[in-house]
Design a protein around this motif. Structure first.
Motif, PDB file in Angstrom:
ATOM      1  N   HIS A 138     -49.975  -6.244 -53.550  1.00  0.00           N
ATOM      2  CA  HIS A 138     -49.868  -6.485 -52.111  1.00  0.00           C
ATOM      3  C   HIS A 138     -49.535  -5.206 -51.355  1.00  0.00           C
ATOM      4  O   HIS A 138     -50.132  -4.908 -50.323  1.00  0.00           O
ATOM      5  CB  HIS A 138     -48.796  -7.542 -51.822  1.00  0.00           C
ATOM      6  CG  HIS A 138     -48.590  -7.760 -50.352  1.00  0.00           C
ATOM      7  ND1 HIS A 138     -49.491  -8.479 -49.586  1.00  0.00           N
ATOM      8  CD2 HIS A 138     -47.633  -7.319 -49.516  1.00  0.00           C
ATOM      9  CE1 HIS A 138     -49.071  -8.481 -48.324  1.00  0.00           C
ATOM     10  NE2 HIS A 138     -47.958  -7.786 -48.254  1.00  0.00           N
ATOM     11  N   TRP A 139     -48.573  -4.433 -51.872  1.00  0.00           N
ATOM     12  CA  TRP A 139     -48.164  -3.213 -51.181  1.00  0.00           C
ATOM     13  C   TRP A 139     -49.027  -2.019 -51.605  1.00  0.00           C
ATOM     14  O   TRP A 139     -48.788  -0.902 -51.141  1.00  0.00           O
ATOM     15  CB  TRP A 139     -46.684  -2.918 -51.487  1.00  0.00           C
ATOM     16  CG  TRP A 139     -45.779  -3.951 -50.890  1.00  0.00           C
ATOM     17  CD1 TRP A 139     -45.341  -5.098 -51.479  1.00  0.00           C
ATOM     18  CD2 TRP A 139     -45.214  -3.945 -49.584  1.00  0.00           C
ATOM     19  NE1 TRP A 139     -44.541  -5.806 -50.633  1.00  0.00           N
ATOM     20  CE2 TRP A 139     -44.439  -5.123 -49.459  1.00  0.00           C
ATOM     21  CE3 TRP A 139     -45.293  -3.061 -48.503  1.00  0.00           C
ATOM     22  CZ2 TRP A 139     -43.740  -5.433 -48.291  1.00  0.00           C
ATOM     23  CZ3 TRP A 139     -44.587  -3.368 -47.345  1.00  0.00           C
ATOM     24  CH2 TRP A 139     -43.823  -4.546 -47.244  1.00  0.00           C
TER      25      TRP A 139
ATOM     26  N   THR B  32     -41.086 -12.685 -56.299  1.00  0.00           N
ATOM     27  CA  THR B  32     -41.095 -12.810 -54.842  1.00  0.00           C
ATOM     28  C   THR B  32     -39.771 -13.378 -54.368  1.00  0.00           C
ATOM     29  O   THR B  32     -39.076 -14.091 -55.100  1.00  0.00           O
ATOM     30  CB  THR B  32     -42.221 -13.745 -54.366  1.00  0.00           C
ATOM     31  OG1 THR B  32     -42.100 -15.010 -55.027  1.00  0.00           O
ATOM     32  CG2 THR B  32     -43.592 -13.170 -54.664  1.00  0.00           C
ATOM     33  N   THR B  59     -51.319  -5.779 -43.906  1.00  0.00           N
ATOM     34  CA  THR B  59     -52.105  -6.701 -44.737  1.00  0.00           C
ATOM     35  C   THR B  59     -51.635  -8.120 -44.473  1.00  0.00           C
ATOM     36  O   THR B  59     -50.432  -8.388 -44.601  1.00  0.00           O
ATOM     37  CB  THR B  59     -51.938  -6.372 -46.232  1.00  0.00           C
ATOM     38  OG1 THR B  59     -52.300  -5.013 -46.450  1.00  0.00           O
ATOM     39  CG2 THR B  59     -52.804  -7.285 -47.086  1.00  0.00           C
ATOM     40  N   TYR B  61     -50.376 -11.670 -44.976  1.00  0.00           N
ATOM     41  CA  TYR B  61     -49.714 -12.285 -46.115  1.00  0.00           C
ATOM     42  C   TYR B  61     -49.825 -13.805 -46.023  1.00  0.00           C
ATOM     43  O   TYR B  61     -50.158 -14.483 -46.978  1.00  0.00           O
ATOM     44  CB  TYR B  61     -48.247 -11.850 -46.133  1.00  0.00           C
ATOM     45  CG  TYR B  61     -47.637 -11.775 -47.509  1.00  0.00           C
ATOM     46  CD1 TYR B  61     -47.450 -12.921 -48.271  1.00  0.00           C
ATOM     47  CD2 TYR B  61     -47.232 -10.558 -48.059  1.00  0.00           C
ATOM     48  CE1 TYR B  61     -46.899 -12.857 -49.541  1.00  0.00           C
ATOM     49  CE2 TYR B  61     -46.666 -10.491 -49.310  1.00  0.00           C
ATOM     50  CZ  TYR B  61     -46.509 -11.644 -50.048  1.00  0.00           C
ATOM     51  OH  TYR B  61     -45.952 -11.575 -51.300  1.00  0.00           O
ATOM     52  N   TYR B  62     -49.501 -14.319 -44.837  1.00  0.00           N
ATOM     53  CA  TYR B  62     -49.650 -15.748 -44.566  1.00  0.00           C
ATOM     54  C   TYR B  62     -50.326 -15.925 -43.210  1.00  0.00           C
ATOM     55  O   TYR B  62     -50.092 -15.155 -42.293  1.00  0.00           O
ATOM     56  CB  TYR B  62     -48.272 -16.443 -44.493  1.00  0.00           C
ATOM     57  CG  TYR B  62     -47.633 -16.746 -45.827  1.00  0.00           C
ATOM     58  CD1 TYR B  62     -46.747 -15.846 -46.403  1.00  0.00           C
ATOM     59  CD2 TYR B  62     -47.888 -17.938 -46.493  1.00  0.00           C
ATOM     60  CE1 TYR B  62     -46.132 -16.119 -47.623  1.00  0.00           C
ATOM     61  CE2 TYR B  62     -47.285 -18.219 -47.715  1.00  0.00           C
ATOM     62  CZ  TYR B  62     -46.413 -17.304 -48.272  1.00  0.00           C
ATOM     63  OH  TYR B  62     -45.817 -17.583 -49.469  1.00  0.00           O
ATOM     64  N   LEU B  72     -42.272 -14.031 -50.443  1.00  0.00           N
ATOM     65  CA  LEU B  72     -42.686 -12.691 -50.047  1.00  0.00           C
ATOM     66  C   LEU B  72     -42.414 -11.700 -51.172  1.00  0.00           C
ATOM     67  O   LEU B  72     -41.306 -11.664 -51.716  1.00  0.00           O
ATOM     68  CB  LEU B  72     -41.929 -12.235 -48.795  1.00  0.00           C
ATOM     69  CG  LEU B  72     -42.200 -13.014 -47.502  1.00  0.00           C
ATOM     70  CD1 LEU B  72     -41.366 -12.445 -46.366  1.00  0.00           C
ATOM     71  CD2 LEU B  72     -43.687 -12.968 -47.146  1.00  0.00           C
ATOM     72  N   PHE B  83     -41.820  -6.834 -42.587  1.00  0.00           N
ATOM     73  CA  PHE B  83     -42.886  -7.800 -42.333  1.00  0.00           C
ATOM     74  C   PHE B  83     -42.880  -8.141 -40.848  1.00  0.00           C
ATOM     75  O   PHE B  83     -41.829  -8.206 -40.217  1.00  0.00           O
ATOM     76  CB  PHE B  83     -42.667  -9.094 -43.139  1.00  0.00           C
ATOM     77  CG  PHE B  83     -42.738  -8.908 -44.627  1.00  0.00           C
ATOM     78  CD1 PHE B  83     -41.604  -8.549 -45.352  1.00  0.00           C
ATOM     79  CD2 PHE B  83     -43.931  -9.093 -45.321  1.00  0.00           C
ATOM     80  CE1 PHE B  83     -41.655  -8.378 -46.728  1.00  0.00           C
ATOM     81  CE2 PHE B  83     -43.989  -8.922 -46.693  1.00  0.00           C
ATOM     82  CZ  PHE B  83     -42.847  -8.563 -47.388  1.00  0.00           C
TER      83      PHE B  83
END
Lengths: 228, 149
Positions: A138-139, B32, B59, B61-62, B72, B83
């Motif tokens: 993701h990162w 997460t 990016t 995420y949800y 997360l 975020f």
């Protein structure tokens, strides 16, 4: 699978009939006997990541009781490819206990033995994982890290059964099958050892092992009474 | 002779207990932070958030409706993970501050990063308050943080 085949082979040897005859009274050799484990020269063919040596010794204190001990060193190296990191372990172990000779004390097998035994065992080692790669999708990050050298130790019980027979004068060959039960492994929140020297897989609480050893007995003869 | 037979039986039992497990990685390795949503006030209950968008490092995420919890992934290379939360047209930046530690899940699965949450900071635009329930973020499913709306 390798361990199952290895243990099955050992059990076949265990149940092979031994030409164990025995008779008579005599002069027995009760000197210190010391030896080396020959299977340590073969094991790297099956488990190339681990190399080590084991030295054994025993001394008879009564007609059928021996004080016995083993000391060994072990080194394990894993390289990236087998897992996602490199790994090194260096350690040693010591076992001390007694064996009981189940053979009758007689002339023909006076220096042979079929024994059962028990040991208290202690293993200490240092290990380290390096080139640890962790990818974060993701990162979009990859981190390369290292645990640093970590020390640990383990206490376990070793139950043994085997045979020692005199091949030539004062020269003995023998094999031992071992069952080991872990009592305590020093907790480590970062990683478990791949191998515990003298015991086996670090993730297991029980393990089996096999020795095939050659010994030399220092001559020290005494007269003993025959048992019928 | 009987003693030897008993001993061999014990050794065989130990052999089965010492048998090799699979060499495959069978565990979940993504770690997460588990965040639940609750209503602020004297009567606390689960809060269902509608039209939630969460973006981390540009990016998405949800982007969901009717959700009462989210997971997360925190940054494994930095002590700070930011975020952007948006509910409808309102948005807020939420920063998670933590220490990190790599640990082994298993030899087959390798290493993962465990987080020790220090603080969670918001500008309190869409979130009323934040409470850290379990500061260690690891492989477990337990709730780490509650957002009160």
């Amino acid at each position: 699978m390798k361990q199952i085949l290895y243990f099955t082979f050992s059990c076949i040897i265990l149940f092979c009939p031994e030409d164990i005859a025995a008779q008579d009274k005599m002069v027995k050799n009760r000197g210190l006997r010391f030896g080396i484990d020959l299977s340590d020269f073969v094991m790297p063919l099956f488990y190339p990541e681990t190399k080590g040596y084991e030295f054994l010794a025993d001394i008879q204190i009564t007609d059928d009781i021996f004080i016995a001990g083993e000391y060994g060193v072990s080194k394990t190296t894993l390289e990236t490819g087998s897992y996602s990191f490199d790994y090194d372990l260096d350690g040693r172990y010591m076992k001390i206990g007694i064996n009981r000779n189940m053979l009758k004390n007689d002339e023909k097998s006076k220096n042979d033995m079929v024994f059962v035994g028990i040991r208290y065992s202690f293993s200490s080692f240092k290990h380290r994982a390096s080139n640890i790669s962790i990818i974060d999708g993701h990162w979009d990050e990859e981190i390369i890290t290292d645990t640093g050298e970590r020390s640990s130790n383990c206490h376990f019980i070793d139950i043994a059964a085997g045979v020692k027979t005199e091949l030539f004068k004062n020269i003995y060959l023998g094999w031992t099958v071992r069952g080991m039960i872990r009592i305590r492994l020093e907790p480590d929140k970062i990683m478990t050892p791949y191998i515990i020297p003298g015991f086996g897989k670090g993730s297991k609480k029980a393990s089996i092992g096999f020795n095939y050893s050659i010994y030399y007995r220092i001559p020290y003869k005494i007269k003993v009474k025959e048992k019928n | 002779m009987k003693n030897i037979i008993v001993l061999v039986a014990i050794l065989i039992l130990l052999a089965f207990s010492a048998c090799e497990e699979t060499n495959q990685c069978t565990r979940e390795t993504e770690i997460t932070a588990h965040i639940n949503f609750k209503t602020a006030g004297s009567k606390v209950r689960d809060s269902i958030v509608d039209n939630l968008t969460v973006i981390g490092r540009d990016t998405p995420y949800y982007n969901v409706n009717n959700i009462k919890s989210i997971d997360l992934a925190l940054s494994q290379a930095s002590d700070t993970s930011e975020f952007r939360f948006a509910i409808g047209e309102q948005s807020d930046t939420i920063s998670f501050y933590s220490k990190r530690e790599q640990y082994m899940i298993s030899y087959e699965c390798g290493f993962a990063t465990r987080f020790f949450l220090d603080t969670v900071i918001t500008r309190e635009i869409i979130i009323d308050s934040v409470k850290i329930i379990k500061s260690i973020v690891d492989i477990s499913d337990e709730t780490n943080i509650i957002f009160y709306f």
